[in-house]
Design a protein around this motif. Structure first.
Motif, PDB file in Angstrom:
ATOM      1  N   SER A  56      55.356  48.254  54.220  1.00 17.67           N
ATOM      2  CA  SER A  56      55.252  47.086  55.110  1.00 17.67           C
ATOM      3  C   SER A  56      56.191  47.198  56.307  1.00 17.67           C
TER       4      SER A  56
ATOM      5  N   GLN B 177      50.501  40.645  54.232  1.00 17.19           N
ATOM      6  CA  GLN B 177      50.396  40.781  52.787  1.00 17.19           C
ATOM      7  C   GLN B 177      49.974  39.467  52.113  1.00 17.19           C
TER       8      GLN B 177
ATOM      9  N   ASP C  30      47.725  44.870  55.316  1.00 14.74           N
ATOM     10  CA  ASP C  30      48.760  45.047  54.299  1.00 14.74           C
ATOM     11  C   ASP C  30      48.290  44.421  52.993  1.00 14.74           C
TER      12      ASP C  30
END
Ligand SMILES: Nc1ncnc2c1ncn2[C@@H]1O[C@H](COP(=O)(O)OP(=O)(O)OP(=O)(O)O)[C@@H](O)[C@H]1O
Ligand SMILES: [Mg+2]
Length: 321
Positions: A45, A94, A176
């Motif tokens: 990330s 994410q 992500d």
């Protein structure tokens, strides 16, 4: 080889004295899909946040080169970076809930995203939002456009986030873990959607995941990270058919088999992840460790063009699969 769309060279990210990314290099061509794998904390990330200029923690230090369409992004002023972000490079974060604000309708949020980068009327932006929701497979988009995020299911929210990322037709989409929180069926649909987007829009995609199954479905190129470094890089075929690094072997062994009897338990790679101060970051967990591993192995080309790995093991000790 055509001019890469994105080229990252020797990226280093430190948070105070902690090195999160330690000399990462990779390139991505237009329309290519790069799968970035590696377990929690390996630096996936933060590497991609650095590409977007989104590392803002005080005390953070980022160095190296991040060249996008021939232009150095590292060190760009905030205002310049904002015009790249969203318009040329979009990111799916994410956690889809952080990308959506609970207090505005989904359609309003997509329309705002469009209007942040283009001079279009509110009406035209809303129409585009409806079309985008339709494109990502939201049923009855004319109605759903006025719904709030909490009225969407998890899978629909993820689709909405993808619609938002696509609103400006980015040349590069960074996703992500876009499927991690979803059930298997929805996961497959989202992967299908990504494949279609790439075919219809020609967008390149960086897909971050810890799931080798996802990588095998969608990636052209694979980057395996461990402890803030690339330990292996290559075409999908190379990494899946002739994996070179013991960490990659472990990752592949833990992919549940689709056909044939399932292992009762997934074999885990022993030990806890963590980067050694010196030496190979994987050494403490590696069954093949030997004296040379006290020095960090550089990412080195193998005999097969395009395939690189960072491991000292001699050829006769490499596993053949
Ligand atoms: N803002 C920050 N400040 C300090 N440390 C950070 C910061 N962001 C990330 N880190 C650290 O950098 C390392 C890499 O984090 P990163 O989020 O890139 O991991 P990841 O590979 O994406 O893991 P996951 O699969 O869990 O998402 C971790 O050790 C993390 O704790
Ligand atoms: Mg992450």
């Amino acid at each position: 080889m055509p001019e890469p769309l994105l080229e990252v060279r020797d990226l280093r990210i430190r948070f105070g004295r902690f090195t999160a990314v330690d000399g990462l290099s990779f390139a991505l061509g237009p329309g290519e899909v790069l799968g970035v794998v590696g377990e929690s904390g390996s630096g996936k990330s933060v590497s991609m946040l650095a590409v977007l200029g989104l590392i803002r923690t005080p005390g953070a230090h980022v160095s190296g080169n991040i060249v996008f369409r021939g232009r150095e992004l590292l060190g760009l002023k905030d205002a310049e970076m904002r015009s790249v972000r969203g318009r040329e490079i979009a990111m799916i974060f994410q956690d889809p809930m952080t990308a959506l604000t609970p207090v505005y309708t989904v359609g309003w949020q997509i329309a705002e995203q469009i209007r942040a980068h283009e001079k279009v009327s509110a009406r035209a932006a809303r129409d585009r939002a409806v079309r985008l929701l339709d494109e990502v497979g939201i049923p009855s988009p004319e109605r759903r456009v006025d719904a709030y995020p909490h009225e969407f299911s998890g899978g629909m929210r993820q689709r909405a986030v993808i619609a938002m990322a696509l609103s400006c037709n980015p040349a590069l989409l960074i996703a992500d873990e876009p499927t991690t929180a979803l059930d298997v069926t929805t996961q497959a649909q989202i992967l299908d959607l990504m494949r279609r987007l790439r075919a219809d829009h020609g967008s390149a995609i960086v897909m971050i995941t810890h799931d080798m199954g996802v990588v095998s479905e969608i990636a052209d190129e694979v980057l395996v990270m461990y402890g803030g470094r690339a330990v292996e890089r290559g075409a999908r075929r190379q990494v899946f058919h002739t994996p070179r690094h013991p960490y990659t072997w472990g990752l592949l062994d833990s992919v549940p088999r689709v056909r044939g009897p399932r292992a009762r338990r997934l074999p885990a790679i022993p030990g806890a992840p963590g980067a050694a101060e010196r030496g190979c970051p994987f050494a403490d967990r590696c069954a093949h460790r030997f004296a040379p591993c006290d020095e960090a192995p550089p990412l080195t080309p193998t005999g097969d063009p395009g395939h690189l790995d960072a491991c000292w093991l001699p050829e006769d000790r490499r596993r053949t699969r």
